[in-house]
Design a protein around this motif. Structure first.
Motif, PDB file in Angstrom:
ATOM      1  N   ASN A   1     -80.929  84.093  37.296  1.00 51.63           N
ATOM      2  CA  ASN A   1     -81.737  84.606  38.168  1.00 51.63           C
ATOM      3  C   ASN A   1     -82.391  83.536  39.194  1.00 51.63           C
ATOM      4  O   ASN A   1     -82.864  83.858  40.152  1.00 51.63           O
ATOM      5  CB  ASN A   1     -82.970  85.134  37.303  1.00 51.63           C
ATOM      6  N   ALA A   2     -82.322  82.266  38.900  1.00 54.28           N
ATOM      7  CA  ALA A   2     -82.983  81.347  39.817  1.00 54.28           C
ATOM      8  C   ALA A   2     -81.858  81.324  40.853  1.00 54.28           C
ATOM      9  O   ALA A   2     -82.362  81.338  42.233  1.00 54.28           O
ATOM     10  CB  ALA A   2     -82.646  79.979  39.097  1.00 54.28           C
ATOM     11  N   ALA A   3     -80.546  81.648  40.632  1.00 48.93           N
ATOM     12  CA  ALA A   3     -79.696  81.731  41.998  1.00 48.93           C
ATOM     13  C   ALA A   3     -79.845  83.148  42.569  1.00 48.93           C
ATOM     14  O   ALA A   3     -79.755  83.031  44.157  1.00 48.93           O
ATOM     15  CB  ALA A   3     -78.218  81.522  41.360  1.00 48.93           C
ATOM     16  N   LEU A   4     -80.286  84.176  42.038  1.00 48.63           N
ATOM     17  CA  LEU A   4     -80.382  85.365  42.695  1.00 48.63           C
ATOM     18  C   LEU A   4     -81.687  85.486  43.396  1.00 48.63           C
ATOM     19  O   LEU A   4     -81.803  86.201  44.259  1.00 48.63           O
ATOM     20  CB  LEU A   4     -80.266  86.520  41.665  1.00 48.63           C
ATOM     21  N   ALA A   5     -82.434  84.481  42.999  1.00 49.79           N
ATOM     22  CA  ALA A   5     -83.757  84.688  43.843  1.00 49.79           C
ATOM     23  C   ALA A   5     -83.592  83.908  45.145  1.00 49.79           C
ATOM     24  O   ALA A   5     -84.337  84.373  46.412  1.00 49.79           O
ATOM     25  CB  ALA A   5     -84.898  83.576  43.180  1.00 49.79           C
ATOM     26  N   MET A   6     -82.621  83.231  45.519  1.00 46.16           N
ATOM     27  CA  MET A   6     -82.172  82.533  46.639  1.00 46.16           C
ATOM     28  C   MET A   6     -81.445  83.708  47.364  1.00 46.16           C
ATOM     29  O   MET A   6     -81.226  83.556  48.575  1.00 46.16           O
ATOM     30  CB  MET A   6     -81.234  81.499  46.578  1.00 46.16           C
ATOM     31  N   ALA A   7     -80.920  84.651  46.765  1.00 49.63           N
ATOM     32  CA  ALA A   7     -79.910  85.450  47.487  1.00 49.63           C
ATOM     33  C   ALA A   7     -80.371  87.012  47.519  1.00 49.63           C
ATOM     34  O   ALA A   7     -80.035  87.940  48.337  1.00 49.63           O
ATOM     35  CB  ALA A   7     -78.503  85.930  46.417  1.00 49.63           C
ATOM     36  N   THR A   8     -81.895  87.276  47.093  1.00 46.25           N
ATOM     37  CA  THR A   8     -82.394  88.498  47.334  1.00 46.25           C
ATOM     38  C   THR A   8     -84.047  88.443  47.826  1.00 46.25           C
ATOM     39  O   THR A   8     -84.444  87.121  47.666  1.00 46.25           O
ATOM     40  CB  THR A   8     -82.555  89.243  45.867  1.00 46.25           C
ATOM     41  N   GLU A   9     -84.534  89.158  48.202  1.00 44.10           N
ATOM     42  CA  GLU A   9     -86.003  89.157  48.813  1.00 44.10           C
ATOM     43  C   GLU A   9     -86.745  90.187  48.011  1.00 44.10           C
ATOM     44  O   GLU A   9     -88.033  89.911  47.995  1.00 44.10           O
ATOM     45  CB  GLU A   9     -85.730  89.680  50.249  1.00 44.10           C
TER      46      GLU A   9
ATOM     47  N   VAL B   1     -73.342  88.604  42.746  1.00 47.51           N
ATOM     48  CA  VAL B   1     -74.053  88.279  43.868  1.00 47.51           C
ATOM     49  C   VAL B   1     -74.152  89.462  44.717  1.00 47.51           C
ATOM     50  O   VAL B   1     -75.171  89.639  45.338  1.00 47.51           O
ATOM     51  CB  VAL B   1     -73.495  86.999  44.509  1.00 47.51           C
ATOM     52  N   GLU B   2     -72.877  90.139  44.969  1.00 42.61           N
ATOM     53  CA  GLU B   2     -72.859  90.989  46.234  1.00 42.61           C
ATOM     54  C   GLU B   2     -73.537  92.316  45.719  1.00 42.61           C
ATOM     55  O   GLU B   2     -73.889  93.068  46.579  1.00 42.61           O
ATOM     56  CB  GLU B   2     -71.243  91.415  46.671  1.00 42.61           C
ATOM     57  N   SER B   3     -73.451  92.609  44.785  1.00 41.48           N
ATOM     58  CA  SER B   3     -73.872  93.884  44.019  1.00 41.48           C
ATOM     59  C   SER B   3     -75.576  93.613  43.909  1.00 41.48           C
ATOM     60  O   SER B   3     -76.278  94.622  44.422  1.00 41.48           O
ATOM     61  CB  SER B   3     -73.461  94.254  42.615  1.00 41.48           C
ATOM     62  N   ALA B   4     -75.697  92.517  43.773  1.00 38.46           N
ATOM     63  CA  ALA B   4     -77.423  92.042  43.875  1.00 38.46           C
ATOM     64  C   ALA B   4     -77.667  92.301  45.268  1.00 38.46           C
ATOM     65  O   ALA B   4     -78.848  92.910  45.510  1.00 38.46           O
ATOM     66  CB  ALA B   4     -77.572  90.736  43.298  1.00 38.46           C
ATOM     67  N   LYS B   5     -77.212  91.777  45.980  1.00 38.93           N
ATOM     68  CA  LYS B   5     -77.567  92.052  47.504  1.00 38.93           C
ATOM     69  C   LYS B   5     -77.566  93.607  47.750  1.00 38.93           C
ATOM     70  O   LYS B   5     -78.466  93.730  48.711  1.00 38.93           O
ATOM     71  CB  LYS B   5     -76.404  91.233  48.426  1.00 38.93           C
ATOM     72  N   PHE B   6     -76.546  94.247  47.509  1.00 38.86           N
ATOM     73  CA  PHE B   6     -76.483  95.763  47.640  1.00 38.86           C
ATOM     74  C   PHE B   6     -77.943  96.563  47.135  1.00 38.86           C
ATOM     75  O   PHE B   6     -78.616  97.130  47.878  1.00 38.86           O
ATOM     76  CB  PHE B   6     -75.416  96.541  47.316  1.00 38.86           C
ATOM     77  N   ALA B   7     -77.987  96.061  46.029  1.00 40.43           N
ATOM     78  CA  ALA B   7     -79.402  96.564  45.246  1.00 40.43           C
ATOM     79  C   ALA B   7     -80.643  96.242  46.039  1.00 40.43           C
ATOM     80  O   ALA B   7     -81.754  96.913  46.284  1.00 40.43           O
ATOM     81  CB  ALA B   7     -79.625  96.055  44.068  1.00 40.43           C
ATOM     82  N   ASP B   8     -80.835  94.966  46.604  1.00 43.03           N
ATOM     83  CA  ASP B   8     -81.758  94.520  47.158  1.00 43.03           C
ATOM     84  C   ASP B   8     -82.002  95.179  48.692  1.00 43.03           C
ATOM     85  O   ASP B   8     -83.193  95.646  48.994  1.00 43.03           O
ATOM     86  CB  ASP B   8     -81.664  92.840  47.678  1.00 43.03           C
TER      87      ASP B   8
END
Length: 355
Positions: free
Chosen positions: A59-67, A24-31
């Motif tokens: 990815n459903a969870a990541l959809a909520m954490a990224t834009e 989750v945190e690395s996904a937010k960084f990438a976003d």
């Protein structure tokens, strides 16, 4: 050159909180930092890799954490699922993410996974190609006929309607034949250097581009994505110290990769006959060579020539596998260096700037 993050590992065997913290945190960084995509695998019955049995759920969870970042499966093993089910699940994620999903499809690997399949393991390639065609039709809103349990024909359509009118598709490729078929259908491709060197993969990429053109597709409009083990830092020796032990452990838990490493060193032996000490010696001797020729491990400066070589080979996206190092702080601290590499590559016209 596009840069994305790729996930493959993670110990799912222990009941503990924060299993998905690195994801989750690395996904937010990438976003936040203009990375192109996040790649979530499908892996069954593995302690390491047990975090990812279903990429659509993750990815459903990541959809909520990224834009902004695209949310991809790397890969959906299509023969293990009904195409209608895949289309329905990913249509939901496409809506949750406002049209940011893409899927790489694979035909499957181990026999064990095929307890989930209605089709035999030997037919997995044909099942994949047939399923992709049906899934594309369903995604476009068309109906596809299937037989129910009594043999009655049912016309299936999916809801919710996806945001994207066309589903972006990759094919996970290793063999020349799969590269050719991907070119014929106009799909993007996802590949790696796990089974060989860049020199061995390069002719397959050329073959893929040729078949794209022969089949009426624009060869310059498609992506060749290479999954690469990635860990960057300030100084090369410090990076090696941080990575060597986790990389050795990673290879020991992925036996097929270890065998490929031995073959690459010219060892025509059965690793089943190796003792634990023999395996440790092999890893210590060979892991540095693996890092140099098949990975982005080092500093932003030292990795630029490898990126240049990938571009020359026809690769236009690097999918950076970051979670082979199972240390949250170490991986998160390495990501700004990866960001620097991305910026240096894309700001230096034709790689003319090396500083």
């Amino acid at each position: 050159m596009d840069f994305s993050l790729f996930y493959f590992d993670g110990d799912g065997s222990v009941a503990q909180p924060d299993k998905y913290r690195l994801l989750v945190e690395s996904a937010k960084f990438a976003d936040r930092h203009n990375f192109t995509a996040l790649w979530i695998p499908e892996r069954h019955f593995h302690a390491f890799g047990g975090l990812y049995p279903n990429p659509s759920v993750v990815n459903a969870a990541l959809a909520m954490a990224t834009e902004r970042v695209q949310l991809r499966a790397g890969s959906v093993v299509l023969p293990l699922h009904h195409p209608v089910r895949i289309a329905e699940e990913w249509a939901v994620v496409d809506n949750l993410s406002n049209g940011r999903v893409a899927i790489a499809f694979a035909s499957g690997w181990t026999m064990d996974e095929f307890i989930l399949s209605r089709e035999p393991h030997t037919h997995r390639k044909q099942t994949m190609w047939r399923g992709i065609k049906a899934l594309q039709q369903l995604w476009r809103g068309q109906s596809v006929e299937y037989a129910d349990a009594s043999g009655r024909t049912v016309e299936a359509k999916i809801l919710p309607k996806p945001i994207q009118s066309e589903l972006p598709i990759w094919i996970t490729c290793q063999s020349p034949e799969t590269f050719m078929e991907a070119g014929k259908m106009g799909a993007n491709v996802l590949t790696s250097l796990l089974g060989g060197t860049l020199e061995e993969v390069e002719p397959k990429i050329k073959l893929y581009r040729q078949y794209l053109e022969k089949s009426g597709h624009d060869p310059n409009s498609k992506k060749v994505t290479l999954m690469v083990h990635t860990f960057l830092g300030e100084e090369t020796e410090q990076v090696k110290e941080k990575v060597q032990q986790p990389f050795c452990h990673y290879l020991k838990t992925h036996y097929d990769l270890l065998e490929n490493l031995a073959k690459g060193m010219g060892l025509n032996v059965s690793l089943k006959n190796f003792s634990e000490d023999d395996l440790d010696s092999l890893l210590l001797f060979g892991v540095e060579g693996f890092m140099k020729g098949r990975s982005l491990i080092g500093t932003p400066q030292t990795c630029i020539p490898f990126i240049e070589r990938l571009e020359q080979a026809g690769i236009n996206e690097v999918a950076c596998l970051i979670d082979f190092v199972q240390d949250f702080d170490a991986v998160m601290e390495s990501l700004p260096y990866l960001q620097k590499l991305q910026e240096a590559v894309n700001l230096s016209s034709g790689f003319g700037v090396r500083s």
